[in-house]
Design an enzyme around this catalytic site. Structure first.
Site, PDB file in Angstrom:
ATOM      1  N   LEU A 133     -16.557  10.754  47.926  1.00 46.25           N
ATOM      2  CA  LEU A 133     -17.720  10.342  47.159  1.00 46.25           C
ATOM      3  C   LEU A 133     -18.506  11.183  46.917  1.00 46.25           C
ATOM      4  O   LEU A 133     -19.424  10.689  45.322  1.00 46.25           O
ATOM      5  CB  LEU A 133     -17.586   9.163  48.946  1.00 46.25           C
ATOM      6  CG  LEU A 133     -19.047   8.489  49.176  1.00 46.25           C
ATOM      7  CD1 LEU A 133     -18.548   6.898  48.480  1.00 46.25           C
ATOM      8  CD2 LEU A 133     -19.907   8.757  50.249  1.00 46.25           C
ATOM      9  N   ALA A 138     -25.825  12.999  43.834  1.00 43.26           N
ATOM     10  CA  ALA A 138     -25.230  11.413  44.790  1.00 43.26           C
ATOM     11  C   ALA A 138     -24.885  11.844  45.814  1.00 43.26           C
ATOM     12  O   ALA A 138     -23.252  11.804  46.207  1.00 43.26           O
ATOM     13  CB  ALA A 138     -24.653  10.111  44.009  1.00 43.26           C
ATOM     14  N   ILE A 165     -16.138  17.871  48.892  1.00 44.29           N
ATOM     15  CA  ILE A 165     -15.013  17.127  48.725  1.00 44.29           C
ATOM     16  C   ILE A 165     -14.402  18.107  49.956  1.00 44.29           C
ATOM     17  O   ILE A 165     -13.886  18.888  49.524  1.00 44.29           O
ATOM     18  CB  ILE A 165     -14.384  16.313  47.702  1.00 44.29           C
ATOM     19  CG1 ILE A 165     -15.249  15.815  46.527  1.00 44.29           C
ATOM     20  CG2 ILE A 165     -12.683  15.260  48.058  1.00 44.29           C
ATOM     21  CD1 ILE A 165     -16.301  14.688  47.461  1.00 44.29           C
ATOM     22  N   ARG A 274     -22.111  35.942  85.758  1.00 43.32           N
ATOM     23  CA  ARG A 274     -22.857  36.771  85.481  1.00 43.32           C
ATOM     24  C   ARG A 274     -24.192  36.464  86.418  1.00 43.32           C
ATOM     25  O   ARG A 274     -24.808  35.740  86.977  1.00 43.32           O
ATOM     26  CB  ARG A 274     -23.507  36.378  83.923  1.00 43.32           C
ATOM     27  CG  ARG A 274     -24.554  37.188  83.046  1.00 43.32           C
ATOM     28  CD  ARG A 274     -24.661  37.672  83.179  1.00 43.32           C
ATOM     29  NE  ARG A 274     -25.656  38.555  82.515  1.00 43.32           N
ATOM     30  CZ  ARG A 274     -25.776  40.059  81.772  1.00 43.32           C
ATOM     31  NH1 ARG A 274     -24.725  40.590  82.230  1.00 43.32           N
ATOM     32  NH2 ARG A 274     -27.100  40.216  81.829  1.00 43.32           N
ATOM     33  N   GLN A 285     -33.295  28.536  89.121  1.00 43.30           N
ATOM     34  CA  GLN A 285     -33.766  26.630  88.830  1.00 43.30           C
ATOM     35  C   GLN A 285     -33.785  26.724  87.102  1.00 43.30           C
ATOM     36  O   GLN A 285     -33.681  25.391  86.539  1.00 43.30           O
ATOM     37  CB  GLN A 285     -35.115  26.692  89.679  1.00 43.30           C
ATOM     38  CG  GLN A 285     -35.137  26.378  90.561  1.00 43.30           C
ATOM     39  CD  GLN A 285     -35.853  25.525  91.787  1.00 43.30           C
ATOM     40  OE1 GLN A 285     -37.173  25.369  91.007  1.00 43.30           O
ATOM     41  NE2 GLN A 285     -35.872  24.933  92.655  1.00 43.30           N
ATOM     42  N   HIS A 345     -25.377  32.650  77.376  1.00 44.28           N
ATOM     43  CA  HIS A 345     -24.621  34.220  76.534  1.00 44.28           C
ATOM     44  C   HIS A 345     -24.788  34.901  76.778  1.00 44.28           C
ATOM     45  O   HIS A 345     -24.831  36.226  76.858  1.00 44.28           O
ATOM     46  CB  HIS A 345     -23.459  33.433  76.034  1.00 44.28           C
ATOM     47  CG  HIS A 345     -22.563  32.608  76.660  1.00 44.28           C
ATOM     48  ND1 HIS A 345     -22.400  30.833  76.957  1.00 44.28           N
ATOM     49  CD2 HIS A 345     -20.899  33.034  76.670  1.00 44.28           C
ATOM     50  CE1 HIS A 345     -21.215  30.829  77.665  1.00 44.28           C
ATOM     51  NE2 HIS A 345     -21.138  31.900  77.750  1.00 44.28           N
ATOM     52  N   GLY A 347     -26.883  38.495  74.199  1.00 40.65           N
ATOM     53  CA  GLY A 347     -25.681  38.593  72.780  1.00 40.65           C
ATOM     54  C   GLY A 347     -24.834  38.649  73.157  1.00 40.65           C
ATOM     55  O   GLY A 347     -24.462  38.582  71.935  1.00 40.65           O
ATOM     56  N   GLU A 370     -20.959  12.894  56.259  1.00 40.98           N
ATOM     57  CA  GLU A 370     -21.068  11.251  55.973  1.00 40.98           C
ATOM     58  C   GLU A 370     -22.114  10.575  56.896  1.00 40.98           C
ATOM     59  O   GLU A 370     -22.223   9.469  57.634  1.00 40.98           O
ATOM     60  CB  GLU A 370     -20.142  11.209  57.827  1.00 40.98           C
ATOM     61  CG  GLU A 370     -18.444  10.943  57.001  1.00 40.98           C
ATOM     62  CD  GLU A 370     -16.933  10.625  57.834  1.00 40.98           C
ATOM     63  OE1 GLU A 370     -17.392   9.876  58.999  1.00 40.98           O
ATOM     64  OE2 GLU A 370     -16.517  11.855  58.421  1.00 40.98           O
ATOM     65  N   THR A 372     -25.926  11.853  56.706  1.00 39.23           N
ATOM     66  CA  THR A 372     -27.223  13.133  57.617  1.00 39.23           C
ATOM     67  C   THR A 372     -27.995  11.802  58.413  1.00 39.23           C
ATOM     68  O   THR A 372     -27.866  10.702  58.552  1.00 39.23           O
ATOM     69  CB  THR A 372     -28.099  13.579  56.349  1.00 39.23           C
ATOM     70  OG1 THR A 372     -28.977  12.281  56.159  1.00 39.23           O
ATOM     71  CG2 THR A 372     -27.913  13.960  55.003  1.00 39.23           C
TER      72      THR A 372
HETATM   73  N1  COS Z   1     -20.252  -2.770  55.856  1.00 43.97           N
HETATM   74  C1  COS Z   1     -20.473  -4.028  54.654  1.00 43.97           C
HETATM   75  N2  COS Z   1     -21.949  -3.829  53.724  1.00 43.97           N
HETATM   76  C2  COS Z   1     -22.691  -3.342  53.685  1.00 43.97           C
HETATM   77  C3  COS Z   1     -22.434  -1.985  54.620  1.00 43.97           C
HETATM   78  C4  COS Z   1     -22.129  -1.784  55.285  1.00 43.97           C
HETATM   79  N3  COS Z   1     -21.911  -0.504  56.353  1.00 43.97           N
HETATM   80  N4  COS Z   1     -24.764  -1.421  54.139  1.00 43.97           N
HETATM   81  C5  COS Z   1     -24.626  -2.027  54.015  1.00 43.97           C
HETATM   82  N5  COS Z   1     -23.728  -3.021  53.050  1.00 43.97           N
HETATM   83  C6  COS Z   1     -23.650  -3.775  51.912  1.00 43.97           C
HETATM   84  C7  COS Z   1     -25.557  -4.515  52.216  1.00 43.97           C
HETATM   85  O1  COS Z   1     -25.120  -5.704  53.333  1.00 43.97           O
HETATM   86  C8  COS Z   1     -25.897  -4.956  50.737  1.00 43.97           C
HETATM   87  O2  COS Z   1     -25.460  -6.076  50.540  1.00 43.97           O
HETATM   88  P1  COS Z   1     -25.840  -7.272  49.796  1.00 43.97           P
HETATM   89  O3  COS Z   1     -26.905  -6.564  48.328  1.00 43.97           O
HETATM   90  O4  COS Z   1     -24.545  -8.219  49.341  1.00 43.97           O
HETATM   91  O5  COS Z   1     -26.569  -7.810  51.111  1.00 43.97           O
HETATM   92  C9  COS Z   1     -24.888  -3.385  49.996  1.00 43.97           C
HETATM   93  O6  COS Z   1     -24.130  -3.686  50.487  1.00 43.97           O
HETATM   94  C10 COS Z   1     -26.311  -2.134  49.563  1.00 43.97           C
HETATM   95  O7  COS Z   1     -27.203  -2.498  51.153  1.00 43.97           O
HETATM   96  P2  COS Z   1     -28.128  -1.253  50.992  1.00 43.97           P
HETATM   97  O8  COS Z   1     -28.636  -2.100  50.112  1.00 43.97           O
HETATM   98  O9  COS Z   1     -28.559  -1.494  52.269  1.00 43.97           O
HETATM   99  O10 COS Z   1     -27.931   0.016  50.272  1.00 43.97           O
HETATM  100  P3  COS Z   1     -28.728   0.985  49.513  1.00 43.97           P
HETATM  101  O11 COS Z   1     -28.623   1.864  48.565  1.00 43.97           O
HETATM  102  O12 COS Z   1     -30.183   1.017  50.243  1.00 43.97           O
HETATM  103  O13 COS Z   1     -27.932   2.599  50.715  1.00 43.97           O
HETATM  104  C11 COS Z   1     -27.372   3.516  52.617  1.00 43.97           C
HETATM  105  C12 COS Z   1     -27.989   2.347  52.475  1.00 43.97           C
HETATM  106  C13 COS Z   1     -28.647   4.527  52.508  1.00 43.97           C
HETATM  107  C14 COS Z   1     -27.226   3.338  54.612  1.00 43.97           C
HETATM  108  C15 COS Z   1     -26.136   4.341  52.115  1.00 43.97           C
HETATM  109  O14 COS Z   1     -25.703   4.366  50.730  1.00 43.97           O
HETATM  110  C16 COS Z   1     -25.248   5.234  53.002  1.00 43.97           C
HETATM  111  O15 COS Z   1     -24.805   4.916  53.826  1.00 43.97           O
HETATM  112  N6  COS Z   1     -25.653   6.642  52.627  1.00 43.97           N
HETATM  113  C17 COS Z   1     -24.838   7.244  53.032  1.00 43.97           C
HETATM  114  C18 COS Z   1     -23.689   7.853  52.461  1.00 43.97           C
HETATM  115  C19 COS Z   1     -22.324   9.041  53.046  1.00 43.97           C
HETATM  116  O16 COS Z   1     -22.587   8.887  54.461  1.00 43.97           O
HETATM  117  N7  COS Z   1     -22.465  10.140  52.295  1.00 43.97           N
HETATM  118  C20 COS Z   1     -22.104  11.172  52.742  1.00 43.97           C
HETATM  119  C21 COS Z   1     -20.892  10.729  51.875  1.00 43.97           C
HETATM  120  S1  COS Z   1     -19.464  10.926  52.850  1.00 43.97           S
HETATM  121  S2  COS Z   1     -19.115  12.399  53.844  1.00 43.97           S
END
Ligand code: COS
Length: 388
Positions: A133, A138, A165, A274, A285, A345, A347, A370, A372
Protein backbone atom coordinates in the site's frame (compact mmCIF):
# COMPACT_ATOMS: atom_id res chain seq x y z
CA UNK A 1 1.84 -19.61 30.13
CA UNK A 2 1.95 -16.44 32.26
CA UNK A 3 -1.26 -14.85 33.64
CA UNK A 4 -3.96 -16.43 31.48
CA UNK A 5 -6.92 -15.32 33.59
CA UNK A 6 -8.07 -13.04 30.76
CA UNK A 7 -9.03 -16.16 28.81
CA UNK A 8 -11.97 -16.54 31.21
CA UNK A 9 -13.38 -13.20 30.07
CA UNK A 10 -16.73 -13.48 28.29
CA UNK A 11 -15.13 -12.49 24.97
CA UNK A 12 -13.82 -16.03 24.50
CA UNK A 13 -15.20 -19.47 23.74
CA UNK A 14 -13.65 -22.82 24.63
CA UNK A 15 -12.01 -23.05 21.18
CA UNK A 16 -10.16 -19.78 21.82
CA UNK A 17 -8.79 -21.05 25.11
CA UNK A 18 -7.68 -24.26 23.40
CA UNK A 19 -5.98 -22.32 20.58
CA UNK A 20 -4.10 -20.08 23.01
CA UNK A 21 -2.83 -23.11 24.90
CA UNK A 22 -1.83 -25.12 21.81
CA UNK A 23 -0.06 -22.20 20.15
CA UNK A 24 1.76 -21.30 23.35
CA UNK A 25 3.10 -24.84 23.62
CA UNK A 26 3.97 -24.92 19.91
CA UNK A 27 5.83 -21.59 20.08
CA UNK A 28 7.74 -22.72 23.15
CA UNK A 29 8.81 -26.07 21.73
CA UNK A 30 8.85 -25.63 17.95
CA UNK A 31 9.71 -22.00 17.24
CA UNK A 32 12.13 -21.07 20.01
CA UNK A 33 15.15 -21.43 17.73
CA UNK A 34 13.73 -19.04 15.13
CA UNK A 35 11.51 -16.53 16.88
CA UNK A 36 13.89 -13.58 17.12
CA UNK A 37 15.46 -12.92 13.77
CA UNK A 38 18.78 -13.32 12.08
CA UNK A 39 21.90 -11.45 11.18
CA UNK A 40 21.60 -10.86 7.43
CA UNK A 41 18.91 -10.75 4.74
CA UNK A 42 19.48 -14.28 3.49
CA UNK A 43 19.39 -15.77 7.01
CA UNK A 44 16.36 -13.65 7.87
CA UNK A 45 14.51 -14.86 4.78
CA UNK A 46 15.38 -18.47 5.59
CA UNK A 47 14.12 -18.04 9.16
CA UNK A 48 10.85 -16.50 7.94
CA UNK A 49 10.25 -19.26 5.40
CA UNK A 50 10.87 -21.86 8.08
CA UNK A 51 8.53 -20.18 10.59
CA UNK A 52 5.79 -19.94 7.96
CA UNK A 53 6.39 -23.54 6.98
CA UNK A 54 6.15 -24.80 10.58
CA UNK A 55 3.06 -22.71 11.40
CA UNK A 56 1.38 -23.83 8.18
CA UNK A 57 2.21 -27.52 8.65
CA UNK A 58 0.58 -27.42 12.07
CA UNK A 59 -2.58 -25.69 10.78
CA UNK A 60 -2.04 -22.44 12.69
CA UNK A 61 -2.23 -20.35 9.49
CA UNK A 62 -5.74 -21.56 8.59
CA UNK A 63 -7.22 -18.67 10.53
CA UNK A 64 -5.23 -16.12 8.48
CA UNK A 65 -7.49 -16.59 5.45
CA UNK A 66 -11.18 -16.95 4.71
CA UNK A 67 -11.36 -19.53 1.96
CA UNK A 68 -14.95 -20.75 2.40
CA UNK A 69 -17.70 -18.90 0.53
CA UNK A 70 -19.64 -16.86 3.08
CA UNK A 71 -16.96 -17.40 5.73
CA UNK A 72 -15.47 -14.66 7.87
CA UNK A 73 -12.39 -13.98 9.94
CA UNK A 74 -12.38 -14.94 13.58
CA UNK A 75 -10.61 -11.84 14.85
CA UNK A 76 -10.39 -13.22 18.39
CA UNK A 77 -8.35 -16.17 17.11
CA UNK A 78 -6.12 -13.88 15.05
CA UNK A 79 -5.58 -11.58 18.03
CA UNK A 80 -4.91 -14.41 20.48
CA UNK A 81 -2.45 -15.95 18.04
CA UNK A 82 -0.57 -12.69 17.56
CA UNK A 83 -0.50 -12.02 21.29
CA UNK A 84 0.83 -15.51 21.96
CA UNK A 85 3.44 -15.47 19.21
CA UNK A 86 4.62 -11.94 20.04
CA UNK A 87 5.16 -13.04 23.65
CA UNK A 88 7.58 -15.67 22.35
CA UNK A 89 9.25 -13.60 19.63
CA UNK A 90 8.61 -10.70 17.29
CA UNK A 91 9.62 -12.50 14.12
CA UNK A 92 7.17 -15.36 14.66
CA UNK A 93 4.37 -12.83 15.14
CA UNK A 94 5.46 -10.94 12.03
CA UNK A 95 5.40 -14.07 9.85
CA UNK A 96 1.95 -15.07 11.09
CA UNK A 97 0.51 -11.56 10.70
CA UNK A 98 1.73 -11.08 7.15
CA UNK A 99 0.11 -14.30 5.91
CA UNK A 100 -3.15 -12.67 7.02
CA UNK A 101 -2.57 -9.05 5.98
CA UNK A 102 -1.09 -10.08 2.62
CA UNK A 103 -4.19 -12.08 1.77
CA UNK A 104 -6.77 -10.03 3.73
CA UNK A 105 -8.05 -8.27 0.60
CA UNK A 106 -8.38 -11.65 -1.17
CA UNK A 107 -10.26 -13.17 1.78
CA UNK A 108 -12.59 -10.17 1.98
CA UNK A 109 -13.03 -9.20 -1.69
CA UNK A 110 -11.59 -12.03 -3.84
CA UNK A 111 -13.74 -14.06 -6.21
CA UNK A 112 -13.82 -17.86 -6.08
CA UNK A 113 -10.98 -18.32 -8.57
CA UNK A 114 -8.70 -15.85 -6.76
CA UNK A 115 -9.42 -17.45 -3.38
CA UNK A 116 -8.86 -20.96 -4.73
CA UNK A 117 -5.52 -20.03 -6.30
CA UNK A 118 -3.99 -17.93 -3.52
CA UNK A 119 -5.42 -18.85 -0.13
CA UNK A 120 -4.76 -22.61 0.34
CA UNK A 121 -0.99 -22.42 -0.27
CA UNK A 122 -0.73 -19.44 2.10
CA UNK A 123 -2.65 -21.35 4.78
CA UNK A 124 -0.40 -24.40 4.34
CA UNK A 125 2.70 -22.21 4.66
CA UNK A 126 3.79 -22.98 1.11
CA UNK A 127 3.54 -19.43 -0.23
CA UNK A 128 4.29 -16.09 1.39
CA UNK A 129 2.02 -13.05 1.15
CA UNK A 130 2.54 -9.27 1.18
CA UNK A 131 0.42 -6.09 1.27
CA UNK A 132 1.76 -3.24 -0.89
CA UNK A 133 0.00 0.00 0.00
CA UNK A 134 2.59 2.57 1.15
CA UNK A 135 4.58 4.74 -1.21
CA UNK A 136 7.39 7.26 -0.66
CA UNK A 137 4.77 10.06 -0.66
CA UNK A 138 1.70 8.12 0.52
CA UNK A 139 1.81 6.29 3.83
CA UNK A 140 -0.71 7.88 6.17
CA UNK A 141 -2.56 9.57 3.29
CA UNK A 142 -3.75 6.57 1.30
CA UNK A 143 -5.73 8.81 -1.04
CA UNK A 144 -2.41 10.23 -2.33
CA UNK A 145 -1.30 6.91 -3.87
CA UNK A 146 0.47 7.68 -7.16
CA UNK A 147 1.23 4.21 -8.53
CA UNK A 148 -0.85 3.92 -11.67
CA UNK A 149 -2.67 0.96 -13.14
CA UNK A 150 -3.71 1.88 -16.68
CA UNK A 151 -6.19 -0.37 -18.46
CA UNK A 152 -4.87 -1.76 -21.75
CA UNK A 153 -7.23 -4.30 -23.34
CA UNK A 154 -7.43 -7.32 -21.08
CA UNK A 155 -4.59 -6.11 -18.90
CA UNK A 156 -3.62 -3.38 -16.46
CA UNK A 157 -0.17 -1.80 -16.75
CA UNK A 158 1.33 -0.83 -13.37
CA UNK A 159 3.93 1.93 -12.97
CA UNK A 160 5.16 3.35 -9.68
CA UNK A 161 7.02 2.69 -6.43
CA UNK A 162 5.91 0.99 -3.22
CA UNK A 163 7.98 1.18 -0.06
CA UNK A 164 8.07 -0.16 3.52
CA UNK A 165 6.66 -3.39 2.10
CA UNK A 166 6.86 -6.19 4.65
CA UNK A 167 7.93 -9.48 3.08
CA UNK A 168 9.26 -7.45 0.14
CA UNK A 169 11.72 -9.69 -1.68
CA UNK A 170 10.43 -12.78 0.08
CA UNK A 171 6.75 -12.83 -0.89
CA UNK A 172 5.28 -14.98 -3.66
CA UNK A 173 2.56 -12.41 -4.30
CA UNK A 174 1.79 -8.78 -3.42
CA UNK A 175 -1.64 -7.21 -3.06
CA UNK A 176 -0.94 -3.86 -4.71
CA UNK A 177 -3.06 -0.71 -4.45
CA UNK A 178 -2.87 1.56 -7.49
CA UNK A 179 -4.65 4.47 -9.08
CA UNK A 180 -7.13 3.49 -11.78
CA UNK A 181 -8.76 6.93 -11.96
CA UNK A 182 -12.49 6.29 -11.56
CA UNK A 183 -12.63 9.41 -9.37
CA UNK A 184 -10.38 11.79 -7.46
CA UNK A 185 -8.28 10.77 -4.42
CA UNK A 186 -9.66 7.82 -2.51
CA UNK A 187 -12.37 7.24 -5.14
CA UNK A 188 -9.90 6.30 -7.88
CA UNK A 189 -7.96 3.36 -6.45
CA UNK A 190 -8.13 -0.38 -7.17
CA UNK A 191 -6.39 -3.44 -5.72
CA UNK A 192 -4.49 -6.09 -7.70
CA UNK A 193 -2.83 -9.40 -6.95
CA UNK A 194 0.64 -9.32 -8.49
CA UNK A 195 2.75 -12.47 -8.52
CA UNK A 196 6.32 -11.80 -7.41
CA UNK A 197 7.77 -13.13 -10.66
CA UNK A 198 5.70 -10.83 -12.89
CA UNK A 199 7.84 -9.03 -15.44
CA UNK A 200 8.26 -5.35 -14.60
CA UNK A 201 8.15 -5.87 -10.81
CA UNK A 202 11.53 -5.43 -9.16
CA UNK A 203 12.75 -5.35 -5.57
CA UNK A 204 14.99 -2.30 -5.70
CA UNK A 205 16.17 -2.14 -2.11
CA UNK A 206 16.01 -4.08 1.13
CA UNK A 207 15.53 -1.89 4.20
CA UNK A 208 17.25 -2.78 7.50
CA UNK A 209 15.21 -2.23 10.68
CA UNK A 210 15.93 -1.89 14.41
CA UNK A 211 14.06 -5.17 14.93
CA UNK A 212 14.84 -6.95 11.67
CA UNK A 213 12.16 -8.39 9.44
CA UNK A 214 12.10 -8.57 5.63
CA UNK A 215 11.19 -5.11 4.29
CA UNK A 216 11.75 -3.66 0.84
CA UNK A 217 11.05 -1.01 -1.75
CA UNK A 218 9.42 -2.31 -4.94
CA UNK A 219 9.43 -0.71 -8.39
CA UNK A 220 6.75 -1.38 -11.00
CA UNK A 221 7.80 -0.54 -14.55
CA UNK A 222 5.30 -1.42 -17.26
CA UNK A 223 4.28 -4.35 -15.11
CA UNK A 224 1.35 -6.06 -16.84
CA UNK A 225 -1.27 -8.07 -14.98
CA UNK A 226 -4.45 -9.58 -16.39
CA UNK A 227 -7.79 -7.92 -15.58
CA UNK A 228 -8.56 -11.09 -13.61
CA UNK A 229 -5.88 -10.00 -11.09
CA UNK A 230 -8.04 -7.07 -9.97
CA UNK A 231 -9.84 -7.49 -6.65
CA UNK A 232 -13.43 -6.27 -6.47
CA UNK A 233 -14.75 -3.56 -8.74
CA UNK A 234 -12.62 -0.73 -10.18
CA UNK A 235 -12.39 2.23 -7.82
CA UNK A 236 -13.02 0.10 -4.73
CA UNK A 237 -9.36 -0.01 -3.66
CA UNK A 238 -9.57 2.46 -0.77
CA UNK A 239 -12.50 0.60 0.74
CA UNK A 240 -10.63 -2.71 0.32
CA UNK A 241 -7.58 -1.29 2.11
CA UNK A 242 -9.62 0.19 4.96
CA UNK A 243 -11.76 -2.91 5.47
CA UNK A 244 -8.60 -5.03 5.62
CA UNK A 245 -7.02 -2.65 8.13
CA UNK A 246 -10.23 -2.73 10.20
CA UNK A 247 -9.54 -6.45 10.78
CA UNK A 248 -5.79 -6.34 11.18
CA UNK A 249 -5.36 -3.16 13.24
CA UNK A 250 -6.93 -4.94 16.20
CA UNK A 251 -4.33 -7.66 15.82
CA UNK A 252 -1.47 -5.13 15.86
CA UNK A 253 -2.80 -4.12 19.27
CA UNK A 254 -2.78 -7.81 20.20
CA UNK A 255 0.86 -8.18 19.17
CA UNK A 256 1.76 -5.14 21.29
CA UNK A 257 -0.12 -6.76 24.16
CA UNK A 258 1.98 -9.92 23.77
CA UNK A 259 5.19 -7.89 23.87
CA UNK A 260 3.95 -6.03 26.97
CA UNK A 261 2.97 -9.24 28.76
CA UNK A 262 6.43 -10.64 28.13
CA UNK A 263 7.99 -7.43 29.49
CA UNK A 264 5.86 -7.67 32.62
CA UNK A 265 6.89 -11.32 33.12
CA UNK A 266 10.56 -10.45 32.67
CA UNK A 267 10.17 -7.58 35.15
CA UNK A 268 8.46 -9.81 37.73
CA UNK A 269 11.24 -12.36 37.52
CA UNK A 270 13.84 -9.63 37.83
CA UNK A 271 12.18 -8.02 40.85
CA UNK A 272 11.91 -11.33 42.67
CA UNK A 273 15.54 -12.25 42.07
CA UNK A 274 17.51 -9.04 42.24
CA UNK A 275 18.42 -7.75 45.69
CA UNK A 276 19.44 -4.14 46.35
CA UNK A 277 20.33 -2.63 49.71
CA UNK A 278 19.70 -6.02 51.28
CA UNK A 279 16.24 -6.92 49.98
CA UNK A 280 14.59 -7.91 46.70
CA UNK A 281 13.54 -5.14 44.31
CA UNK A 282 9.93 -6.34 44.63
CA UNK A 283 9.83 -5.17 48.25
CA UNK A 284 10.34 -1.49 47.39
CA UNK A 285 7.29 0.71 46.91
CA UNK A 286 8.93 2.43 43.94
CA UNK A 287 9.11 -0.97 42.24
CA UNK A 288 5.56 -1.85 43.25
CA UNK A 289 4.28 1.38 41.68
CA UNK A 290 5.90 0.37 38.39
CA UNK A 291 4.51 -3.17 38.60
CA UNK A 292 1.03 -1.79 39.26
CA UNK A 293 1.24 0.57 36.29
CA UNK A 294 2.48 -2.22 34.03
CA UNK A 295 -0.23 -4.68 35.08
CA UNK A 296 -2.93 -2.04 34.69
CA UNK A 297 -1.67 -1.07 31.23
CA UNK A 298 -1.63 -4.71 30.14
CA UNK A 299 -5.18 -5.39 31.32
CA UNK A 300 -6.54 -2.16 29.83
CA UNK A 301 -4.90 -3.00 26.49
CA UNK A 302 -6.30 -6.54 26.60
CA UNK A 303 -9.80 -5.22 27.28
CA UNK A 304 -9.67 -2.86 24.29
CA UNK A 305 -8.11 -5.45 21.96
CA UNK A 306 -10.58 -8.21 22.79
CA UNK A 307 -13.54 -5.81 22.92
CA UNK A 308 -12.71 -4.86 19.32
CA UNK A 309 -12.18 -8.47 18.22
CA UNK A 310 -15.38 -9.66 19.91
CA UNK A 311 -17.40 -6.78 18.42
CA UNK A 312 -16.23 -7.66 14.92
CA UNK A 313 -16.83 -11.40 15.42
CA UNK A 314 -20.08 -11.38 17.35
CA UNK A 315 -21.85 -8.09 16.59
CA UNK A 316 -20.43 -8.05 13.07
CA UNK A 317 -20.56 -4.30 12.59
CA UNK A 318 -17.81 -2.05 11.23
CA UNK A 319 -15.21 -1.67 14.00
CA UNK A 320 -13.15 1.24 12.70
CA UNK A 321 -13.39 3.08 16.04
CA UNK A 322 -12.86 0.01 18.24
CA UNK A 323 -9.90 -1.22 16.17
CA UNK A 324 -8.25 2.22 16.18
CA UNK A 325 -8.69 2.48 19.97
CA UNK A 326 -7.25 -1.00 20.48
CA UNK A 327 -4.24 -0.33 18.28
CA UNK A 328 -3.55 3.14 19.65
CA UNK A 329 -3.81 2.23 23.31
CA UNK A 330 -2.15 -1.17 23.20
CA UNK A 331 0.89 -0.03 21.21
CA UNK A 332 1.46 3.14 23.23
CA UNK A 333 0.95 1.33 26.54
CA UNK A 334 3.27 -1.51 25.51
CA UNK A 335 6.02 1.00 24.73
CA UNK A 336 5.73 2.35 28.29
CA UNK A 337 5.49 -1.08 29.89
CA UNK A 338 8.59 -2.25 28.05
CA UNK A 339 10.47 0.91 28.97
CA UNK A 340 9.66 0.30 32.65
CA UNK A 341 10.84 -3.30 32.32
CA UNK A 342 14.14 -2.11 30.87
CA UNK A 343 14.51 0.38 33.73
CA UNK A 344 13.89 -2.35 36.32
CA UNK A 345 16.60 -4.42 34.67
CA UNK A 346 19.21 -1.68 35.05
CA UNK A 347 22.35 -2.29 33.02
CA UNK A 348 21.28 -5.79 32.07
CA UNK A 349 18.25 -4.34 30.29
CA UNK A 350 20.30 -2.59 27.65
CA UNK A 351 22.63 -5.46 26.81
CA UNK A 352 22.22 -6.40 23.15
CA UNK A 353 19.78 -9.28 22.72
CA UNK A 354 18.69 -9.40 26.36
CA UNK A 355 14.96 -10.24 26.30
CA UNK A 356 13.83 -6.73 27.37
CA UNK A 357 16.32 -5.07 25.02
CA UNK A 358 14.78 -7.05 22.15
CA UNK A 359 11.27 -6.05 23.25
CA UNK A 360 12.40 -2.41 23.38
CA UNK A 361 13.37 -2.62 19.70
CA UNK A 362 10.43 -4.79 18.65
CA UNK A 363 7.65 -2.55 19.97
CA UNK A 364 8.68 0.66 18.23
CA UNK A 365 7.44 -0.07 14.72
CA UNK A 366 3.98 -1.06 15.94
CA UNK A 367 3.20 2.58 16.80
CA UNK A 368 3.86 3.40 13.15
CA UNK A 369 2.75 0.60 10.82
CA UNK A 370 -0.86 -0.05 9.75
CA UNK A 371 -1.69 3.54 10.70
CA UNK A 372 0.41 5.67 13.06
CA UNK A 373 -0.84 6.59 16.52
CA UNK A 374 -1.65 10.04 15.13
CA UNK A 375 -3.81 8.54 12.36
CA UNK A 376 -5.63 6.35 14.90
CA UNK A 377 -6.53 9.53 16.81
CA UNK A 378 -7.98 11.05 13.63
CA UNK A 379 -9.95 7.87 12.95
CA UNK A 380 -11.32 7.74 16.51
CA UNK A 381 -12.25 11.43 16.52
CA UNK A 382 -13.96 11.17 13.11
CA UNK A 383 -16.04 8.20 14.32
CA UNK A 384 -16.97 9.86 17.61
CA UNK A 385 -17.92 13.11 15.83
CA UNK A 386 -20.11 11.10 13.45
CA UNK A 387 -21.82 9.69 16.53
CA UNK A 388 -20.57 6.11 16.04
N1 COS B 1 -14.21 0.92 6.02
C1 COS B 1 -14.96 1.19 4.94
N2 COS B 1 -14.98 2.40 4.32
C2 COS B 1 -14.19 3.36 4.85
C3 COS B 1 -13.37 3.15 5.98
C4 COS B 1 -13.41 1.87 6.57
N3 COS B 1 -12.66 1.61 7.64
N4 COS B 1 -12.70 4.29 6.27
C5 COS B 1 -13.09 5.20 5.37
N5 COS B 1 -13.98 4.62 4.52
C6 COS B 1 -14.68 5.29 3.42
C7 COS B 1 -15.36 6.54 3.95
O1 COS B 1 -16.67 6.24 4.45
C8 COS B 1 -15.42 7.42 2.73
O2 COS B 1 -16.46 7.00 1.90
P1 COS B 1 -17.54 8.06 1.34
O3 COS B 1 -16.73 9.08 0.61
O4 COS B 1 -18.41 7.23 0.47
O5 COS B 1 -18.21 8.60 2.57
C9 COS B 1 -14.12 7.08 2.01
O6 COS B 1 -13.75 5.78 2.46
C10 COS B 1 -13.02 8.08 2.29
O7 COS B 1 -12.87 8.17 3.70
P2 COS B 1 -12.17 9.42 4.40
O8 COS B 1 -12.72 10.69 3.81
O9 COS B 1 -12.24 9.23 5.88
O10 COS B 1 -10.67 9.25 3.87
P3 COS B 1 -9.36 10.10 4.12
O11 COS B 1 -8.66 10.23 2.83
O12 COS B 1 -9.69 11.32 4.92
O13 COS B 1 -8.42 9.14 4.98
C11 COS B 1 -7.57 7.91 6.83
C12 COS B 1 -8.77 8.46 6.06
C13 COS B 1 -6.51 8.94 7.17
C14 COS B 1 -8.16 7.39 8.11
C15 COS B 1 -6.95 6.75 6.02
O14 COS B 1 -6.29 7.25 4.88
C16 COS B 1 -6.00 5.90 6.83
O15 COS B 1 -6.41 5.00 7.57
N6 COS B 1 -4.68 6.15 6.70
C17 COS B 1 -3.66 5.33 7.30
C18 COS B 1 -3.31 4.26 6.36
C19 COS B 1 -2.36 3.28 6.89
O16 COS B 1 -2.69 2.53 7.80
N7 COS B 1 -1.14 3.29 6.33
C20 COS B 1 -0.14 2.36 6.71
C21 COS B 1 0.15 1.47 5.55
S1 COS B 1 -0.40 -0.11 5.72
S2 COS B 1 1.08 -0.96 6.69
Amino acid sequence: MPDASFLDWPFFEARHRALAEQLDEFAKTKLADLAHGASDDAALDRACREIVHRLGAEGFLNQCCVAEPGGKFDVRSLALSRETLARHGGLADFCFAMQGLGTGPISLFGNEAQKRKYLPPVMRGKRIAAFALSEPQAGSDVSAIATEAARSGNEYVLNGTKTWISNGGLADHYVVFARTGEGPGSKGLSAFIVDADTQGLKVVERIALIAPHPLATLAFKDCRVPVSARLGVPGEGFKIAMATLDVFRTTVGAAALGLARRALDEALARCANRAVFGKPLAEYQLTQAKIAEMALAVDAAALLVYRSAWTKDVIGKRVTREAAMAKLHATEAAQQVIDMAVQLHGGTGVVADAPVERLYREIRALRIYEGTSEIQKLVIAAAVLRGE
